[in-house]
Design a protein around this motif. Structure first.
Motif, PDB file in Angstrom:
ATOM      1  N   ASN A  51      24.740  27.551  30.106  1.00 57.06           N
ATOM      2  CA  ASN A  51      25.786  28.345  29.454  1.00 57.06           C
ATOM      3  C   ASN A  51      25.189  29.351  28.481  1.00 57.06           C
ATOM      4  O   ASN A  51      25.660  30.482  28.373  1.00 57.06           O
ATOM      5  CB  ASN A  51      26.762  27.435  28.699  1.00 57.06           C
ATOM      6  N   LEU A  56      27.602  32.624  27.918  1.00 59.54           N
ATOM      7  CA  LEU A  56      28.939  32.075  27.757  1.00 59.54           C
ATOM      8  C   LEU A  56      29.062  31.338  26.434  1.00 59.54           C
ATOM      9  O   LEU A  56      30.147  31.001  25.996  1.00 59.54           O
ATOM     10  CB  LEU A  56      29.267  31.111  28.902  1.00 59.54           C
ATOM     11  N   ASP A  57      27.921  31.063  25.833  1.00 61.76           N
ATOM     12  CA  ASP A  57      27.905  30.295  24.596  1.00 61.76           C
ATOM     13  C   ASP A  57      26.819  30.901  23.704  1.00 61.76           C
ATOM     14  O   ASP A  57      25.881  31.524  24.208  1.00 61.76           O
ATOM     15  CB  ASP A  57      27.566  28.826  24.932  1.00 61.76           C
ATOM     16  N   THR A  80      30.458  40.381  27.794  1.00 63.66           N
ATOM     17  CA  THR A  80      31.226  40.241  29.037  1.00 63.66           C
ATOM     18  C   THR A  80      30.741  41.264  30.064  1.00 63.66           C
ATOM     19  O   THR A  80      30.514  40.950  31.235  1.00 63.66           O
ATOM     20  CB  THR A  80      32.729  40.457  28.769  1.00 63.66           C
ATOM     21  N   ASP A  81      30.583  42.479  29.567  1.00 64.56           N
ATOM     22  CA  ASP A  81      30.109  43.548  30.432  1.00 64.56           C
ATOM     23  C   ASP A  81      28.708  43.250  30.954  1.00 64.56           C
ATOM     24  O   ASP A  81      28.393  43.482  32.124  1.00 64.56           O
ATOM     25  CB  ASP A  81      30.090  44.835  29.603  1.00 64.56           C
ATOM     26  N   ARG A  83      27.376  40.315  31.380  1.00 65.78           N
ATOM     27  CA  ARG A  83      27.466  39.267  32.406  1.00 65.78           C
ATOM     28  C   ARG A  83      27.863  39.864  33.741  1.00 65.78           C
ATOM     29  O   ARG A  83      27.302  39.542  34.783  1.00 65.78           O
ATOM     30  CB  ARG A  83      28.521  38.221  32.011  1.00 65.78           C
ATOM     31  N   MET A  84      28.841  40.755  33.684  1.00 70.72           N
ATOM     32  CA  MET A  84      29.337  41.347  34.919  1.00 70.72           C
ATOM     33  C   MET A  84      28.218  42.089  35.659  1.00 70.72           C
ATOM     34  O   MET A  84      28.116  42.028  36.875  1.00 70.72           O
ATOM     35  CB  MET A  84      30.481  42.304  34.593  1.00 70.72           C
ATOM     36  N   PHE A  89      27.218  34.053  38.909  1.00 75.73           N
ATOM     37  CA  PHE A  89      27.541  32.658  38.611  1.00 75.73           C
ATOM     38  C   PHE A  89      27.983  31.918  39.870  1.00 75.73           C
ATOM     39  O   PHE A  89      28.779  32.434  40.658  1.00 75.73           O
ATOM     40  CB  PHE A  89      28.685  32.565  37.599  1.00 75.73           C
ATOM     41  N   ILE A 109      33.865  41.392  41.985  1.00 75.94           N
ATOM     42  CA  ILE A 109      33.048  41.833  40.846  1.00 75.94           C
ATOM     43  C   ILE A 109      32.597  43.281  41.039  1.00 75.94           C
ATOM     44  O   ILE A 109      32.549  44.058  40.087  1.00 75.94           O
ATOM     45  CB  ILE A 109      31.856  40.888  40.640  1.00 75.94           C
ATOM     46  N   LEU A 112      35.191  45.418  39.797  1.00 76.55           N
ATOM     47  CA  LEU A 112      35.154  45.518  38.330  1.00 76.55           C
ATOM     48  C   LEU A 112      34.088  46.527  37.901  1.00 76.55           C
ATOM     49  O   LEU A 112      34.217  47.212  36.900  1.00 76.55           O
ATOM     50  CB  LEU A 112      34.842  44.158  37.689  1.00 76.55           C
ATOM     51  N   GLN A 113      33.018  46.591  38.691  1.00 76.52           N
ATOM     52  CA  GLN A 113      31.932  47.520  38.366  1.00 76.52           C
ATOM     53  C   GLN A 113      32.219  48.939  38.834  1.00 76.52           C
ATOM     54  O   GLN A 113      31.390  49.822  38.695  1.00 76.52           O
ATOM     55  CB  GLN A 113      30.630  47.049  39.021  1.00 76.52           C
ATOM     56  N   ARG A 156      29.522  36.049  46.464  1.00 78.72           N
ATOM     57  CA  ARG A 156      30.148  36.752  45.339  1.00 78.72           C
ATOM     58  C   ARG A 156      29.147  36.953  44.195  1.00 78.72           C
ATOM     59  O   ARG A 156      29.082  38.024  43.594  1.00 78.72           O
ATOM     60  CB  ARG A 156      31.346  35.957  44.828  1.00 78.72           C
TER      61      ARG A 156
ATOM     62  N   MET B 370      36.785  35.417  33.390  1.00 76.73           N
ATOM     63  CA  MET B 370      36.157  35.916  32.174  1.00 76.73           C
ATOM     64  C   MET B 370      34.648  35.690  32.230  1.00 76.73           C
ATOM     65  O   MET B 370      33.864  36.534  31.780  1.00 76.73           O
ATOM     66  CB  MET B 370      36.759  35.227  30.949  1.00 76.73           C
ATOM     67  N   ALA B 371      34.248  34.551  32.790  1.00 73.65           N
ATOM     68  CA  ALA B 371      32.813  34.248  32.871  1.00 73.65           C
ATOM     69  C   ALA B 371      32.084  35.260  33.753  1.00 73.65           C
ATOM     70  O   ALA B 371      31.011  35.741  33.396  1.00 73.65           O
ATOM     71  CB  ALA B 371      32.606  32.841  33.417  1.00 73.65           C
ATOM     72  N   VAL B 372      32.674  35.600  34.880  1.00 77.78           N
ATOM     73  CA  VAL B 372      31.964  36.500  35.786  1.00 77.78           C
ATOM     74  C   VAL B 372      32.081  37.956  35.359  1.00 77.78           C
ATOM     75  O   VAL B 372      31.601  38.845  36.044  1.00 77.78           O
ATOM     76  CB  VAL B 372      32.414  36.366  37.258  1.00 77.78           C
ATOM     77  N   GLY B 373      32.753  38.202  34.255  1.00 74.60           N
ATOM     78  CA  GLY B 373      32.680  39.553  33.713  1.00 74.60           C
ATOM     79  C   GLY B 373      33.970  40.330  33.666  1.00 74.60           C
ATOM     80  O   GLY B 373      33.968  41.541  33.487  1.00 74.60           O
ATOM     81  N   ARG B 378      41.090  43.702  30.816  1.00 77.76           N
ATOM     82  CA  ARG B 378      41.527  43.541  32.205  1.00 77.76           C
ATOM     83  C   ARG B 378      42.373  42.290  32.397  1.00 77.76           C
ATOM     84  O   ARG B 378      43.336  42.291  33.154  1.00 77.76           O
ATOM     85  CB  ARG B 378      40.321  43.504  33.132  1.00 77.76           C
ATOM     86  N   ILE B 469      33.915  28.688  28.809  1.00 74.27           N
ATOM     87  CA  ILE B 469      33.209  27.438  29.108  1.00 74.27           C
ATOM     88  C   ILE B 469      34.180  26.273  29.209  1.00 74.27           C
ATOM     89  O   ILE B 469      34.144  25.487  30.152  1.00 74.27           O
ATOM     90  CB  ILE B 469      32.190  27.083  28.000  1.00 74.27           C
TER      91      ILE B 469
END
Lengths: 228, 475
Positions: A51, A56-57, A80-81, A83-84, A89, A109, A112-113, A156, B370-373, B378, B469
């Motif tokens: 994590n 994420l943490d 967040t950005d 991570r994307m 994951f 994803i 999103l990009q 994915r 949210m984890a994957v971005g 959004r 998480i």
């Protein structure tokens, strides 16, 4: 080339009664194209470490540098950005979007990009072929087996060409045959795409395939061995 | 893609979404339709007031409304007429002589307002002539040596000019209308008997029939027994221009029926030439000059203009003469608002509730997104779109159903005959033709969308508070 550098990482959970030192001074680095597993008994800090690696943490102290970027300096939205764009994951329980087809899940994803539809299409087709599910492109997750869903999840995770893929016990819910198929696919993609894979697992089937096995105990690295 | 996902998410729990959509549909329909019904009732009342009773603008001498003394006249009608006719927007002008008096028949008498009208002109300016009850004569078309009067049904009933008799013809009519033979047989004992009032007649046959028969057939029986002998006469007495008591017999040229009991019970029209002769009022003198306008929207402006041009007279438009009507018309806007607030509030609670359920049961999925971005913006947009889609689907379905039902009932009408007595006593028709204007449709639709957006805020914020998480770990 180093993709990830972890320096003296600590994570302490302060619950009301007890302090849990889940990650206790971990220093590690991962190179481009590595296929590594993190193993250890339950409660050894595997998931916490993953994590933290995934942004994420937040660590209590220490640094995680991804391609030179210190994750702790990023604001939540930037993280967040980040991570994307940089991290793929794969979750233990697949976590596909149930209302989307296999193909749309892989595309998600990338959309999103803001990758163009044509490029998305090409990449999606390429990946679905690689995970052996090109013929199930228009199927919804509920119509796929667990192994198939996890293969879509891998597709994915790789779709956006991340710097590395984090997989938290990806085979835990799979039968042996599906697990091997999945591992073979991941290994192949790792080779072809040169994307670093980091698993947490206590599945010996995964350990057997890995090039590098890092063992955690009580939040510390107790061994770090390269195979072959 | 987020839009597509949001739309698909709306329909992942079909039963739930359909339930909410159905609730919204019914709510919107109920609101819009009852608005349309009330609206139509008020529009009909205004239409009747303007087209049958008042016209747009009335000019009186300053004292006439205070004391309707026969002397309070407009003595130079041609001048007033010229001023009115030269005002743009005025389409027609006519004069009336109005005297208070007494109408009597052999058995009854009652106070009336006798209005002398120019039949040709009035026929063009008012729709009252079209309110003639078929079979009761005409609107001053009969060529006769008698004085003639056009009177309201209510007045005719009060003067016992209308009677109730069950004739062979009545029985034939009832049979045709499907009234069972058993009922007809019971009514048979009343055959030929003459009742001078509806009340007496109702009481007589009410005792013969049982409750459910009364409920079903009362109106049909009254209608069938309604009886008027053509050529009936009444005596009108009033003061003439010299303040001497005078009077004359008038033959009834026709009887009109409107939805306004007040108007029907006091309104009595006679040709102005006859009344002028009887009162001895000079040529070119009238009590009231009436102007009709191109349309009602310009009424207020034209009233102001004419008021300036005719400072020596009292100039009033229908809204000032019947302020209650004008108030109700203005009030409609506020009734709209209150209605819509109630409906939309109910809609909002339904949507918030559904969306909350939807967010809470998708915790893990939202955490994964949210984890994957997928960033907070959004996620927020996705949840908001879901709420909006939900409300729009229900809202549009409701609007569509309303439009169809309003279109149908707008043609066929809704018959509230049961309540006609009460409604007509205050001037409203018991036969409604629901209508709604485009403006209301558009504003309602916009409000529905806004409600969808507003009700998405709370669930969407709830979704944003999720920690990826923990959310992913949720089973």
């Amino acid at each position: 080339m180093k993709v990830i550098e972890i320096k003296d990482l600590h994570k302490i959970y302060n619950s009301t009664q007890i302090k849990v030192h889940a990650v206790n001074g971990v220093t590690l680095s991962f190179n481009e194209g590595e296929f590594a597993t993190i193993v250890g008994p339950s409660g050894s800090g595997k998931t916490t470490l993953l994590n933290l690696l995934g942004g994420l943490d937040n660590p209590t102290s220490g640094q995680i540098l991804v391609d030179g970027t210190d994750l702790s300096t990023l604001k939540p939205s930037a993280l967040t950005d980040f991570r994307m764009r940089n991290i793929g994951f794969v979750f233990q329980s697949y976590n596909l979007i149930p209302v989307l087809t296999a193909k749309e899940n892989v595309e998600f994803i990338m959309s999103l990009q803001k990758i163009t539809a044509k490029d998305r299409e090409e990449r999606t087709f390429e990946l679905l072929k690689a995970v052996g599910l090109a013929d199930r492109a228009d199927t919804r997750p509920s119509k796929l087996s667990g192994g198939q869903q996890q293969r879509i999840a891998v597709a994915r995770a790789l779709a956006s060409k991340p710097k590395f893929v984090l997989a938290d016990e990806p085979t835990a819910n799979l039968d042996t045959k599906s697990a091997y198929v999945l591992l073979d696919i991941m290994e192949q993609l790792n080779r072809e795409e040169k994307i670093t894979f980091i698993f947490s697992t206590h599945d010996p089937r995964v350990v057997q395939k890995a090039q590098r096995v890092i063992t955690l105990e009580d939040g510390r690295v107790v061994s770090d061995e390269l195979k072959k | 893609m987020i839009t597509a996902i949001a739309w698909k998410n709306v329909w992942r729990n079909r039963t739930r979404s359909f339930t909410v959509v159905a609730a919204v549909t019914i709510g919107i329909f109920a609101g819009v339709f009852s608005m349309a019904a009330i609206n139509s009732s008020i529009l009909q009342r205004i239409d009747a007031a303007v087209n049958e009773e008042l016209s747009h603008i009335q000019v009186n001498s300053k004292e006439f409304r205070k004391s309707s003394d026969i002397q309070n006249v407009i003595s130079d009608y041609p001048e007033v007429e010229a001023v009115l006719k030269s005002t743009p927007g005025v389409t027609d002008v006519t004069g009336r002589i109005i005297v208070r008096g007494m109408a009597s028949t052999a058995t009854k008498s009652t106070g009336v307002e006798i209005t002398g009208v120019d039949p040709e002109k009035e026929k063009q300016m008012f729709t009252l002539s079209g309110r003639l009850i078929p079979g009761t004569g005409s609107y001053f078309e009969e060529n006769t040596k008698y004085n003639t009067a056009f009177i309201g049904e209510k007045l005719a009933k009060e003067l016992n000019i209308i009677r109730y008799i069950l004739t062979d013809e009545s029985f034939g009519k009832l049979e045709e209308e499907g009234v069972p033979a058993a009922v007809l047989e019971k009514l048979g004992t009343l055959k030929g008997e003459r009742f001078t009032s509806e009340k007496k007649f109702r009481k007589a046959f009410g005792n013969l029939l049982d409750a459910s028969e009364n409920e079903k057939y009362t109106w049909k029986v009254i209608e069938a027994a309604w009886n008027y002998r053509e050529g009936s006469r009444l005596i009108l007495s009033f003061l003439d221009a010299g303040n001497n008591q005078t009077g004359a017999a008038f033959r009834i040229s026709g009887i009109f029926r409107t939805n306004n009991d007040m108007f029907e019970s006091t309104g009595l029209f006679v040709p102005v030439s006859e009344l002028r002769q009887l009162t001895g009022m000079g040529e070119g003198t009238f009590h009231r000059v009436i102007a009709r306008l191109e349309n009602d929207d310009i009424t207020n402006d034209i009233t102001k203009e004419i008021r300036q041009k005719l400072p020596d007279y009292e100039v009033m438009n229908w809204k000032e003469i019947q302020p209650d009507l004008a108030m109700i018309a203005d009030f409609m806007g506020q009734i709209y608002a209150v209605f819509m607030i109630i409906i939309l509030a109910a809609l909002a609670f339904g949507i918030v509730n559904t969306m909350m359920m939807s967010v809470l049961e998708r915790t893990r999925e939202l955490g994964m997104l949210m984890a994957v971005g997928m960033n907070r913006r959004r996620v927020f947009i996705m949840i908001m779109l879901e709420s909006v889609f939900l409300s729009i689907t229900g809202g549009f379905a409701g609007m569509a159903v309303s439009e169809v039902v309003i279109a149908i009932t707008g043609k066929t009408g809704i018959n509230l005959m049961k309540y006609s007595e009460g409604m007509e006593a205050i001037g409203y028709s018991a036969h409604l033709f629901p209508t709604i204007d485009l403006k209301f449709f558009i504003s309602t639709t916009i409000l529905i969308v806004l409600t969808g957006i507003v009700s998405s805020i709370y669930p969407a914020r709830k979704a944003l508070k999720l920690n990826p998480i923990e959310a992913i770990r949720t089973e």
